[in-house]
Structure formats: structure tokens, C-alpha cells
Design a protein around this motif. Structure first.
Motif, PDB file in Angstrom:
ATOM      1  N   GLU A 373       3.559  14.511  -1.022  1.00  0.00           N
ATOM      2  CA  GLU A 373       4.347  15.729  -1.273  1.00  0.00           C
ATOM      3  C   GLU A 373       4.052  16.300  -2.649  1.00  0.00           C
ATOM      4  O   GLU A 373       4.953  16.576  -3.445  1.00  0.00           O
ATOM      5  N   ASP A 374       2.757  16.441  -2.904  1.00  0.00           N
ATOM      6  CA  ASP A 374       2.326  17.015  -4.171  1.00  0.00           C
ATOM      7  C   ASP A 374       2.881  16.300  -5.389  1.00  0.00           C
ATOM      8  O   ASP A 374       3.211  16.917  -6.408  1.00  0.00           O
ATOM      9  N   GLY A 375       3.009  15.012  -5.221  1.00  0.00           N
ATOM     10  CA  GLY A 375       3.492  14.220  -6.354  1.00  0.00           C
ATOM     11  C   GLY A 375       2.466  14.107  -7.461  1.00  0.00           C
ATOM     12  O   GLY A 375       2.751  13.553  -8.522  1.00  0.00           O
ATOM     13  N   GLY A 376       1.267  14.606  -7.208  1.00  0.00           N
ATOM     14  CA  GLY A 376       0.252  14.628  -8.255  1.00  0.00           C
ATOM     15  C   GLY A 376      -0.680  13.439  -8.203  1.00  0.00           C
ATOM     16  O   GLY A 376      -0.563  12.555  -7.349  1.00  0.00           O
ATOM     17  N   LEU A 377      -1.614  13.422  -9.132  1.00  0.00           N
ATOM     18  CA  LEU A 377      -2.609  12.373  -9.216  1.00  0.00           C
ATOM     19  C   LEU A 377      -2.206  11.346 -10.269  1.00  0.00           C
ATOM     20  O   LEU A 377      -1.630  11.690 -11.294  1.00  0.00           O
ATOM     21  N   VAL A 378      -2.536  10.101  -9.972  1.00  0.00           N
ATOM     22  CA  VAL A 378      -2.280   9.019 -10.939  1.00  0.00           C
ATOM     23  C   VAL A 378      -3.624   8.397 -11.301  1.00  0.00           C
ATOM     24  O   VAL A 378      -4.149   7.588 -10.544  1.00  0.00           O
ATOM     25  N   THR A 397       5.614  -1.208  -8.110  1.00  0.00           N
ATOM     26  CA  THR A 397       5.359  -1.546  -6.712  1.00  0.00           C
ATOM     27  C   THR A 397       5.702  -0.359  -5.812  1.00  0.00           C
ATOM     28  O   THR A 397       4.941  -0.031  -4.893  1.00  0.00           O
ATOM     29  N   ALA A 398       6.833   0.297  -6.080  1.00  0.00           N
ATOM     30  CA  ALA A 398       7.241   1.451  -5.278  1.00  0.00           C
ATOM     31  C   ALA A 398       6.193   2.559  -5.380  1.00  0.00           C
ATOM     32  O   ALA A 398       5.842   3.194  -4.378  1.00  0.00           O
ATOM     33  N   LEU A 399       5.704   2.768  -6.588  1.00  0.00           N
ATOM     34  CA  LEU A 399       4.669   3.783  -6.802  1.00  0.00           C
ATOM     35  C   LEU A 399       3.414   3.448  -5.983  1.00  0.00           C
ATOM     36  O   LEU A 399       2.865   4.300  -5.273  1.00  0.00           O
ATOM     37  N   ALA A 400       2.994   2.202  -6.079  1.00  0.00           N
ATOM     38  CA  ALA A 400       1.779   1.793  -5.376  1.00  0.00           C
ATOM     39  C   ALA A 400       1.957   1.888  -3.868  1.00  0.00           C
ATOM     40  O   ALA A 400       1.019   2.202  -3.139  1.00  0.00           O
ATOM     41  N   ARG A 401       3.177   1.622  -3.403  1.00  0.00           N
ATOM     42  CA  ARG A 401       3.430   1.640  -1.965  1.00  0.00           C
ATOM     43  C   ARG A 401       3.228   3.031  -1.365  1.00  0.00           C
ATOM     44  O   ARG A 401       2.817   3.172  -0.220  1.00  0.00           O
ATOM     45  N   GLN A 402       3.553   4.076  -2.131  1.00  0.00           N
ATOM     46  CA  GLN A 402       3.431   5.415  -1.547  1.00  0.00           C
ATOM     47  C   GLN A 402       2.114   6.102  -1.914  1.00  0.00           C
ATOM     48  O   GLN A 402       1.785   7.138  -1.344  1.00  0.00           O
ATOM     49  N   ALA A 403       1.372   5.514  -2.845  1.00  0.00           N
ATOM     50  CA  ALA A 403       0.133   6.174  -3.292  1.00  0.00           C
ATOM     51  C   ALA A 403      -0.966   6.055  -2.246  1.00  0.00           C
ATOM     52  O   ALA A 403      -1.016   5.097  -1.481  1.00  0.00           O
ATOM     53  N   ARG A 404      -1.839   7.084  -2.222  1.00  0.00           N
ATOM     54  CA  ARG A 404      -3.048   7.056  -1.393  1.00  0.00           C
ATOM     55  C   ARG A 404      -4.245   7.171  -2.329  1.00  0.00           C
ATOM     56  O   ARG A 404      -4.169   7.876  -3.337  1.00  0.00           O
ATOM     57  N   PRO A 405      -5.341   6.515  -2.012  1.00  0.00           N
ATOM     58  CA  PRO A 405      -6.490   6.576  -2.915  1.00  0.00           C
ATOM     59  C   PRO A 405      -7.238   7.910  -2.812  1.00  0.00           C
ATOM     60  O   PRO A 405      -7.338   8.486  -1.730  1.00  0.00           O
TER      61      PRO A 405
END
Lengths: 448, 347
Positions: A373-378, A397-405
Motif C-alpha cells: 500500500e505504497d508504504g515505500g522502499l526500505v 519482524t512485523a516489518l519483514a513479514r509484510q515486505a516484498r523484495p
């Protein structure tokens, strides 16, 4: 004296064992390490390590507590940060003897202050992991976490290596521990489950035999060793599993960065800030792996059949060996958590290069993570300011769980990519399991 | 997986640690028994006293204040299963001394005593080692299990060897005696025999006694009475005799009286062999003033055997005896320079 410290920049299985094996081999002369090491020092974790080493003559061993240079005849020191498991150690020695190592115990010294991991810890560990069902932490089932937890909860009472030679003290401590395990098992296990814990007396006998067979060590002995020649510090697990920096609760109960090794070396009088005295080497594969549960942003099930492991399969406690794309976000984070590295070692180049031929485009590299949802790039993860800080509440962990590469094509120059991204020179490139399959990277620094 | 990460067999592990090269835990004994006729048994080369100049307990950078501790045990038949139990227990002695903080730099020598009248290997003496790995020395000891039926064994040969063939830095540099523990259940022969004799000395028709000349290779002008050799060895070591209750002559008053005549109160009856390391460690700890008897006995009680009481009693008298020694002048026969400096140090 040039000491080297080998740490895994991922979740483990990057090939620390094979790099240690190379550092102890004649081939290390190519980077200025011509003299054979006087010892390999284990500085974290315990018997759950599984460092595969294959000798050029075909012999293979998965090193758990013995150092990965044992096939070169190099002694091992289990430092005070190790969790020593004497029962598994005996079985490992038997395996090594079958491989032609004449007296494996003779190669071993064990710090008297190292904690013991016992069958009691393991029994509680397994009952606990079983009780978690689908929410398992990815534990290896050997009781590593329980060993640390018990020692923290019962300061001064946890059995350690030095106790093994004082049977009455050891037996008392084992009895307390057994009572603790019994109580924990009663809480965790369904009614009617029969528990068969060995008696404290039998265990004390076995540990007594252990104590009269292996050499004892302490900080003074380590100091003498460090002055007599070069040491190789062999890390276990990976920085992304670190007890403070990892993805809680899917972490290991030890410091997987260089911290323990630097403390040990520093106490011997070595200037650990001088990389001519202590060289910090970070190891990575050309792709990412993870054994056990926990977030794994670049995981790609399509890679699994393409990158099968000869020595890492599915095991009952940790489940399948998971495979994914190289994750630069994780690597940058690992290097940041370590406070920097002095050199890189890259393994499995042969696998990536072969895959580029057979399945072009399959293996890629994650430049950043992308949030939904346009949370941006990490591109980079924040490093927790210290132990037991924000990361342990599960935010990371929560961040990693929703991130996509965010994946890009695999490079033709892996070493160049990693050196550029992690700002460290490449020491060695590995294209096969044995030390003879490794070559000094073209841009390797001479470290003499 | 070859690593044994999952092995949980504690009995297999214990056996693996005891097995020196994967064979029998006590290799040399096993080798002799399985490959040679009894009459041809020999000592392991590392333990053979023949031609040995001196066994050294030296200071080093690593161990600047070495404390020699020698334990020699009777391996004749009357000892029954005791020698094998000792072989299993004694490896822990080194670590126990260090762990309990009784001694910082112990150097331990192990040896075995037989009968020079009828045994193939009447004396075996290892080296002083400053390492917790004691298995190798002990594992090389031959448990001959011989001996005669006359309630005497060749302890005096061991006393002779320790007096004349050991060199202790602790004594020469620091005026400090070592510790010598003899574990057995019989008495000394009356003399240290200079040479052998083919006359049946003990009633055994086939017996051919051997002496210092044959066993060690020394040339003595004449035999040495045991009183003299024990006086000599006591100048270098605090000497203790331990009589295990499980041995054939356990509790024998004639044997106890014989040893008290030679060693005074330093005679310990040990009912429970499980406590042998603790007993030796405790005697040394008391001798080094590293522990008081009460806390030592508390440690012993933890073993959970009857040994605590009897050992405590024995060591109580040992401790009391030591106190008088330290405050009185050296007996006339013992007034050599080393002895004086030792007496001073102990005060």
C-alpha cells in the motif's frame, strides 16, 4: 599476529566452515596467511552448529562443536561463550576418528567457565517447541535457549565445564536442573506422557569422563595461545539470528556478531581495532538461505529445487531448508549490526554461475524491500541501539513479514557487487566445497 | 549427519571419553592380557622404572609454583576390584584440586605397586603431569593382580624410588614438600633389598625375589631398612597410606599398626572408593591450609556415602597431627636444611 574472525552475514549456512577450512589450509598463503593457525576458537552457540567441510580427498564432516579446521589437525578451543554439549561432543569425536583424525579429544580444550547443555535442557526445549504448534520458533531442539535461560534465572547454579571434575558439586547442580526440567515438562506435556530423563548420577559419570579426557582452558591459556600464533575465530549461526539484532522471536540465544570474539581477543592484549591484528571477515552465499521458522523476505520456493543442498536437508525440528535471493537489505543490516567488517568471503559462486547458464533470470538480487500500500522502499534497516531494545518487541519482524523484495537481475560480477554494497574488500571466492575450490579474489587485500 | 548433534546416549559418550583409542579403556592392561602369557607381562615403557634417572616436578612459566602429588596404588590380587575402580576415579583428581581451589599448580604422578617376589611388574611409575588429562598415565598401568599370600607387598620399593628418583622444584626452590599417597592393604617387606635372591624368601617355592638392582638398576652397597627409607621419603613428601575397606585386608589391625608405626597419623581407612579423589584432595587441601576440615567434610558429605564420616575422622587426626608438627622442632634425624626451611614455611 594476524587473527581472523569469521561471521555469517545471513541466517546461517553461508559457509563459515568451508571458509575456516580454507583459512587453515596451505591456500591461505595466497592472502598472506602462510603460517598454519595454532587453533580454531568457537565463540558462540553450541552443538547446534552444522558447518560442512569437505576435504579434497572426499572426506566430509558436519562440524558441530569441533572447529572446522580439525581435518587439518588444527586444535579447537571452546571458549567461555560456548555452550558445551559433552554427549554430542563424544559422538562427534567418534565420527572424526572414523575419518582418520587419530585423537580428536587430544585436539580439544574447553574453557572451564563454559556452560553445559544437557539432555534436561533439550527435553524442555522440545516440549516447549512442540507446545507452540504452528507458532514454532524454529528451534533446533537441542536446548540451547534453555541453557541460557536457566543460567540467567539461576545465576551461579547452572552447571559449567569446570564442575565436571567435582562430582559432588556437579551432581548437586544436575539434580537441581533435573528438578527444574521435570517441573517444566509437567507444565508443557500432555498428561500421561512418560518422561525419561537420565539420572543426575549417570550424567555426572559421563561428564566426569569428559572432564578427565579433554584439556581445560581459561583466559590465561587463550592468551598464551594468541601470543604463540594466529587464531581463527569461527562463528556459529548468522548475524540475522543474533539475540539482540535478529527478528524476534526467531533468534538464537547468543551474540552472532564479532562481539564475543573481539572481547576474547581484546582480553589477550590484541588491539582489536587494528585490522592487521584482528581481521573481521563476513561470509555470504550468492543467495540467501534460512533453516527454521521466521521472516525471510527474499524466499522463493521456485529456487529450492534449483539450489538443493547436499548436506542440509529437512530435519524434524527445524523443517525444510529454505532458499531465496540474495538480500542486500539484510546484508547491509548485518554489516551495520557488526559495526563494519574488514573483508568479505563469498561462497556458492559456482551454483549461481551454473544457474545463470541453465535457468537464466531465475536467480536475482534484492536491492531493497517494498512495503505494501505504497508504504515505500526500505533499502536499509535501523540498527537497534543496544541489546533488549526496540527490535525485541517484534517491530522489525512485523516489518519483514509484510515486505516484498525489489529484485534485480543477478550480476555477472558477484564479488564486485558485494564489495560495492558492503564497502569491504573480497578476500576469497568459493566455487566448490573443498579448500582447493577457493581462490583468492582478484581484488583481495594481502593481509600480512 | 556425521556430527553427532543428536546423540543422546550418555553411556556411549562416557565410554567414548574413557576409550583412549577406541579400544579398551585401559589399553596396556588389555594388550598384555590378550596377547601375552602371564609370565611375560611387562610394564608400559612410560611407566617402567628400570634405568630411570629421575622423575621431575619442575616449575615453569605456566606453573610457577608446582606442587607435586604422587599417588601409587597396590595392584596385587588382594586389592580385588579396587585398582580398576581407582583407575576409573583418579583421573578426576587434578581437576578437583584445581576446581576446589586447594592447589593452583598441581603436578600429579601415578604409579602402581606389586610384589617383587612374585610379580612380573612390581613397580610402575609415571611422570609428574600438570594437565587435567590423567587418563593416559592411568590407562597405561598394568593391573597385574598378582602378589603373594604373606600380607606384604613391595611398597618399600615405591618409597625408595620416590625418595631417590624424583626431583621436586617445590622442595629445592621453595622448601616445600610434595604429597605421596600409597593406596594398599598390606605391609612393607622389612627392607629395600639391594639385590635379588634366588632363595625362596617367602615360602613360595618358585619365588625369586628381585631387588633395586634388577628392578631399577641402582647399585646399593647394602639393603635399606624400611624405617630409614620412609624417614628419607618423608623429607621430600608428606606421606599418607590409604587402606580401602573393599580390599582383602581392609580394616586389618596388623596392617594399620604397621603403617601407623611408619607414618603416624597419616593412615586413612577409606570405606567408600567413590570418595578416593575427594579424600586425597581433602588431605592436600588441609595440608595446604586451603580449606578447614568442616567445609571439607561438608563437601564429602555431599557424595552421599558413609565415607564422609570415616574419612572425616581420619583426616581430623591428620589435621591435628599436622598442627603439632608445624609448631615443634624437627626431630633430630630429619634436621637437614631442606627440612628446616620446610618447618619454617609451614608455620
Amino acid at each position: 599476529m594476524r587473527h581472523t574472525i569469521v561471521v555469517d552475514l545471513g541466517f546461517g549456512d553461508a559457509g563459515k566452515g568451508t571458509v575456516v577450512d580454507w583459512l587453515a589450509s596451505p591456500a591461505a598463503a595466497a592472502v598472506g596467511l602462510a603460517d598454519p593457525p595454532v587453533a580454531v576458537v568457537r565463540f558462540n552457540g553450541g552443538a547446534q552448529a552444522g558447518h560442512n567441510v569437505v576435504a579434497p580427498d572426499g572426506r566430509h564432516h558436519t562440524f558441530a562443536q569441533f572447529g572446522s579446521a580439525t581435518l587439518h589437525g588444527i586444535p579447537t578451543v571452546l571458549s567461555r561463550y560456548m555452550l558445551v554439549q559433552p554427549i554430542a561432543l563424544a559422538a562427534e569425536a567418534t565420527g572424526l576418528r572414523r575419518l582418520g583424525v587419530p585423537d580428536p579429544f587430544g585436539l580439544l580444550s574447553v574453557d572451564i567457565d563454559a556452560l553445559l547443555t544437557t539432555p534436561y535442557h533439550a527435553a524442555v526445549n522440545r516440549a516447549l517447541e512442540r507446545s507452540r504448534g504452528n507458532a514454532a520458533h524454529g528451534s533446533c531442539g537441542m536446548g540451547i535457549g534453555e541453557t541460557v535461560a536457566y543460567a540467567l534465572a539461576h545465576p551461579g547454579d547452572a552447571p559449567c565445564v569446570g564442575d565436571c571434575i567435582d562430582r559432588s558439586l556437579l551432581k548437586r547442580r544436575l539434580e537441581w536442573l533435573r528438578d527444574w526440567a521435570d517441573a517444566r515438562l509437567a507444565e508443557l506435556s500432555p498428561a500421561g506422557v512418560v518422561r525419561r530423563l537420565p539420572t543426575a548420577s549417570d550424567l555426572a559419570d559421563a561428564y566426569g569422563s569428559f572432564a578427565s579426557r579433554v584439556n581445560f582452558s581459561d583466559s590465561a591459556a587463550l592468551g598464551r595461545l594468541a601470543r604463540s600464533g594466529r587464531l581463527i575465530f569461527e562463528g556459529a549461526q548468522g548475524v540475522l539470528l543474533d539475540e539482540s539484532y535478529g527478528f524476534h522471536p526467531h533468534t538464537t540465544w547468543s551474540r552472532t556478531t564479532f562481539a564475543n570474539a573481539l572481547e576474547l581477543l581484546g582480553s589477550t592484549g590484541v588491539d582489536v581495532d587494528d585490522q592487521r591484528q584482528a581481521l573481521r571477515i563476513g561470509v555470504s552465499r550468492t543467495y540467501a538461505t534460512r533453516h527454521g521458522a521466521g521472516p525471510f523476505v527474499t524466499e522463493d520456493s521456485r529456487l529450492r529445487p534449483l539450489l538443493q543442498e547436499p548436506h542440509n536437508g529437512t530435519d524434524h525440528w527445524q523443517g525444510a531448508f529454505r532458499v531465496g535471493h540474495l538480500d542486500l537489505v539484510g546484508l547491509r543490516y548485518a554489516v551495520d549490526c557488526c559495526g563494519g567488517i574488514d573483508a568479505l568471503a563469498m561462497t556458492h559462486l559456482d551454483r549461481a554461475e551454473a544457474l545463470a547458464q541453465t535457468n537464466p533470470g531465475e536467480l536475482r538480487v534484492a536491492q531493497a524491500w517494498e512495503l505494501p500500500e505504497d508504504g515505500g522502499l526500505v533499502p536499509r534497516l535501523p540498527v537497534a541501539p543496544g541489546p533488549h531494545s526496540a527490535h525485541q518487541d517484534g517491530q522489525l519482524t512485523a516489518l519483514a513479514r509484510q515486505a516484498r523484495p525489489v529484485l534485480v537481475e543477478q550480476p555477472t560480477d558477484w564479488a564486485g557487487l558485494l564489495m560495492h554494497e558492503l564497502a569491504a574488500p573480497m578476500l576469497v571466492e568459493s566455487r566448490g566445497p573443498t579448500w582447493a575450490d577457493k581462490s583468492r579474489a582478484t581484488r583481495a587485500p594481502l593481509v600480512a | 549427519m556425521g556430527s553427532g548433534r543428536w546423540s543422546t546416549n550418555i553411556y556411549a559418550a562416557a565410554a567414548a571419553y574413557r576409550a583412549r583409542t577406541g579400544a579398551d579403556p585401559f589399553d596396556h592392561d588389555h594388550l598384555m592380557r590378550t596377547t601375552r602369557a602371564r609370565g611375560t607381562w611387562v610394564a608400559h615403557p612410560t611407566l617402567d622404572p628400570s634405568g630411570v634417572t629421575v622423575r621431575e616436578a619442575r616449575d615453569s612459566d605456566e606453573h610457577p609454583a608446582s606442587l607435586p602429588i604422587a599417588v601409587l596404588f597396590d595392584v596385587t590380587g588382594s586389592m580385588g576390584a579396587v585398582p580398576r575402580a581407582l583407575q576409573r576415579k583418579l583421573p578426576q583428581l587434578f581437576g578437583l584440586l584445581q576446581r576446589r581451589g586447594y592447589v593452583e599448580h598441581p603436578q600429579i604422578l601415578f604409579g602402581a605397586i606389586g610384589d617383587a617376589t612374585c610379580d612380573e611388574v612390581p613397580l610402575q611409575v609415571g611422570q609428574f603431569e600438570s594437565d587435567n588429562r590423567m587418563d593416559t598415565q592411568l590407562g597405561n598401568i598394568l593391573l597385574e593382580g598378582g602378589g603373594g599370600g604373606q600380607k606384604t607387598e613391595s611398597y618399600e620399593l615405591a618409597a625408595y624410588f620416590m625418595a631417590r628418583h624424583t626431583a621436586l622444584d617445590s622442595l629445592t626452590k621453595r622448601g616445600k614438600r610434595g604429597y605421596l599417597f600409597l593406596v594398599g592393604d598390606e605391609m612393607n617387606y622389612p627392607r629395600v633389598y639391594a639385590r635379588g635372591s634366588h632363595a625362596p624368601a617367602t615360602g613360595w617355592v618358585s619365588a625369586a625375589r628381585r631387588g633395586v638392582a634388577e628392578i631399577i638398576g641402582d647399585t646399593l652397597a647394602e639393603d635399606i631398612p624400611i624405617e630409614a627409607i620412609y624417614a628419607e621419603v618423608k623429607r621430600m613428601y608428606d606421606v599418607y597410606f590409604i587402606l580401602p575397606g573393599a580390599a582383602f585386608y581392609g580394616g586389618d589391625q596388623q596392617v594399620l599398626g604397621h603403617w601407623r608405626g611408619l607414618l603416624g597419623q597419616n593412615v586413612i581407612e577409606l570405606d567408600d572408593l567413590d570418595a578416593v579423589c575427594e579424600t586425597i584432595a581433602l588431605a592436600v587441601g588441609l595440608g595446604e591450609s586451603a580449606i578447614d576440615l568442616d567445609s571439607g567434610l561438608a563437601d564429602l558429605a555431599d557424595i552421599g556415602s558413609e565415607a564422609g564420616a570415616s574419612v572425616g575422622k581420619a583426616l581430623a587426626t591428620v589435621g591435628a597431627n599436622r598442627a603439632t608438627v608445624t609448631t615443634s622442632a624437627a626431630p633430630p634425624g630429619l634436621s637437614d636444611p631442606a627440612d628446616n626451611s620446610r618447618a619454617i614455611e609451614r608455620i
